[in-house]
Motif scaffolding. Structure first.
Motif, mmCIF file in Angstrom:
data_model
loop_
_atom_site.group_PDB
_atom_site.id
_atom_site.type_symbol
_atom_site.label_atom_id
_atom_site.label_comp_id
_atom_site.label_asym_id
_atom_site.label_seq_id
_atom_site.Cartn_x
_atom_site.Cartn_y
_atom_site.Cartn_z
ATOM 1 N N HIS A 116 0.861 -1.176 0.000
ATOM 2 C CA HIS A 116 0.000 0.000 0.000
ATOM 3 C C HIS A 116 0.896 1.223 0.000
ATOM 4 O O HIS A 116 1.983 1.208 0.574
ATOM 5 C CB HIS A 116 -0.894 0.009 1.239
ATOM 6 C CG HIS A 116 -1.876 -1.111 1.281
ATOM 7 N ND1 HIS A 116 -1.547 -2.361 1.739
ATOM 8 C CD2 HIS A 116 -3.166 -1.181 0.887
ATOM 9 C CE1 HIS A 116 -2.596 -3.141 1.652
ATOM 10 N NE2 HIS A 116 -3.595 -2.461 1.138
ATOM 11 N N TYR A 117 0.416 2.290 -0.626
ATOM 12 C CA TYR A 117 1.215 3.498 -0.758
ATOM 13 C C TYR A 117 0.434 4.706 -0.259
ATOM 14 O O TYR A 117 -0.800 4.711 -0.243
ATOM 15 C CB TYR A 117 1.648 3.696 -2.214
ATOM 16 C CG TYR A 117 2.503 2.562 -2.708
ATOM 17 C CD1 TYR A 117 3.853 2.511 -2.409
ATOM 18 C CD2 TYR A 117 1.955 1.521 -3.437
ATOM 19 C CE1 TYR A 117 4.640 1.465 -2.831
ATOM 20 C CE2 TYR A 117 2.745 0.458 -3.864
ATOM 21 C CZ TYR A 117 4.082 0.436 -3.565
ATOM 22 O OH TYR A 117 4.863 -0.609 -3.967
ATOM 23 N N ILE A 118 1.156 5.729 0.131
ATOM 24 C CA ILE A 118 0.554 6.964 0.621
ATOM 25 C C ILE A 118 -0.178 7.648 -0.530
ATOM 26 O O ILE A 118 0.322 7.728 -1.646
ATOM 27 C CB ILE A 118 1.653 7.899 1.175
ATOM 28 C CG1 ILE A 118 2.334 7.264 2.390
ATOM 29 C CG2 ILE A 118 1.104 9.265 1.539
ATOM 30 C CD1 ILE A 118 1.443 7.068 3.565
ATOM 31 N N ASP A 119 -1.367 8.163 -0.236
ATOM 32 C CA ASP A 119 -2.143 8.887 -1.225
ATOM 33 C C ASP A 119 -1.503 10.242 -1.513
ATOM 34 O O ASP A 119 -0.800 10.805 -0.663
ATOM 35 C CB ASP A 119 -3.573 9.075 -0.709
ATOM 36 C CG ASP A 119 -4.506 9.554 -1.795
ATOM 37 O OD1 ASP A 119 -5.035 10.674 -1.654
ATOM 38 O OD2 ASP A 119 -4.686 8.841 -2.789
ATOM 39 N N ASP A 120 -1.725 10.767 -2.695
ATOM 40 C CA ASP A 120 -1.129 12.040 -3.100
ATOM 41 C C ASP A 120 -1.552 13.204 -2.194
ATOM 42 O O ASP A 120 -0.794 14.154 -2.017
ATOM 43 C CB ASP A 120 -1.520 12.369 -4.542
ATOM 44 C CG ASP A 120 -0.879 11.411 -5.528
ATOM 45 O OD1 ASP A 120 0.166 10.818 -5.168
ATOM 46 O OD2 ASP A 120 -1.405 11.258 -6.641
ATOM 47 N N THR A 121 -2.755 13.131 -1.626
ATOM 48 C CA THR A 121 -3.237 14.216 -0.779
ATOM 49 C C THR A 121 -2.451 14.309 0.526
ATOM 50 O O THR A 121 -2.357 15.376 1.121
ATOM 51 C CB THR A 121 -4.726 14.043 -0.460
ATOM 52 O OG1 THR A 121 -4.916 12.758 0.134
ATOM 53 C CG2 THR A 121 -5.557 14.153 -1.712
ATOM 54 N N ASN A 122 -1.875 13.198 0.992
ATOM 55 C CA ASN A 122 -1.116 13.188 2.241
ATOM 56 C C ASN A 122 0.387 13.230 2.025
ATOM 57 O O ASN A 122 1.142 13.236 2.998
ATOM 58 C CB ASN A 122 -1.455 11.931 3.048
ATOM 59 C CG ASN A 122 -2.917 11.847 3.367
ATOM 60 O OD1 ASN A 122 -3.559 12.838 3.648
ATOM 61 N ND2 ASN A 122 -3.465 10.648 3.311
ATOM 62 N N LEU A 123 0.824 13.230 0.795
ATOM 63 C CA LEU A 123 2.238 13.077 0.485
ATOM 64 C C LEU A 123 3.103 14.196 1.069
ATOM 65 O O LEU A 123 4.152 13.933 1.652
ATOM 66 C CB LEU A 123 2.426 12.998 -1.031
ATOM 67 C CG LEU A 123 3.693 12.374 -1.543
ATOM 68 C CD1 LEU A 123 3.865 10.969 -0.980
ATOM 69 C CD2 LEU A 123 3.705 12.335 -3.048
ATOM 70 N N ASN A 124 2.654 15.449 0.953
ATOM 71 C CA ASN A 124 3.465 16.564 1.446
ATOM 72 C C ASN A 124 3.621 16.529 2.954
ATOM 73 O O ASN A 124 4.707 16.806 3.479
ATOM 74 C CB ASN A 124 2.857 17.899 1.008
ATOM 75 C CG ASN A 124 3.037 18.137 -0.469
ATOM 76 O OD1 ASN A 124 3.968 17.604 -1.075
ATOM 77 N ND2 ASN A 124 2.148 18.908 -1.060
ATOM 78 N N SER A 125 2.578 16.176 3.680
ATOM 79 C CA SER A 125 2.678 16.145 5.140
ATOM 80 C C SER A 125 3.582 15.010 5.605
ATOM 81 O O SER A 125 4.356 15.176 6.545
ATOM 82 C CB SER A 125 1.284 16.028 5.775
ATOM 83 O OG SER A 125 0.656 14.854 5.341
#
Length: 64
Positions: free
Chosen positions: A47-56
């Motif tokens: 599973h990978y981090i969603d783009d919406t949470n990537l910056n945080s």
């Protein structure tokens, strides 16, 4: 200026891959007897981090 410190809780939860950040699936730790093998196999899949949470997440891990 002092160095940036990595959030140690985040460092234990996430792994950095080529261009994505890998994470573990929820609901995979306990009470596994009632879960079907198909469901457990799906939870084992990457599973990978969603783009919406990537910056945080990148700021917690001190990634540029």
């Amino acid at each position: 200026m002092p160095k940036m410190k990595t959030n140690r809780g985040a460092a234990k939860r996430f792994r950095i891959k080529k261009n994505m950040i890998k994470r573990a699936a929820a609901f995979k730790n306990h009470i596994l007897t009632k879960k079907s093998p198909k469901r457990k196999a799906r939870l084992n899949a990457p599973h990978y981090i969603d783009d919406t949470n990537l910056n945080s997440i990148k700021s917690l891990l001190c990634i540029g």
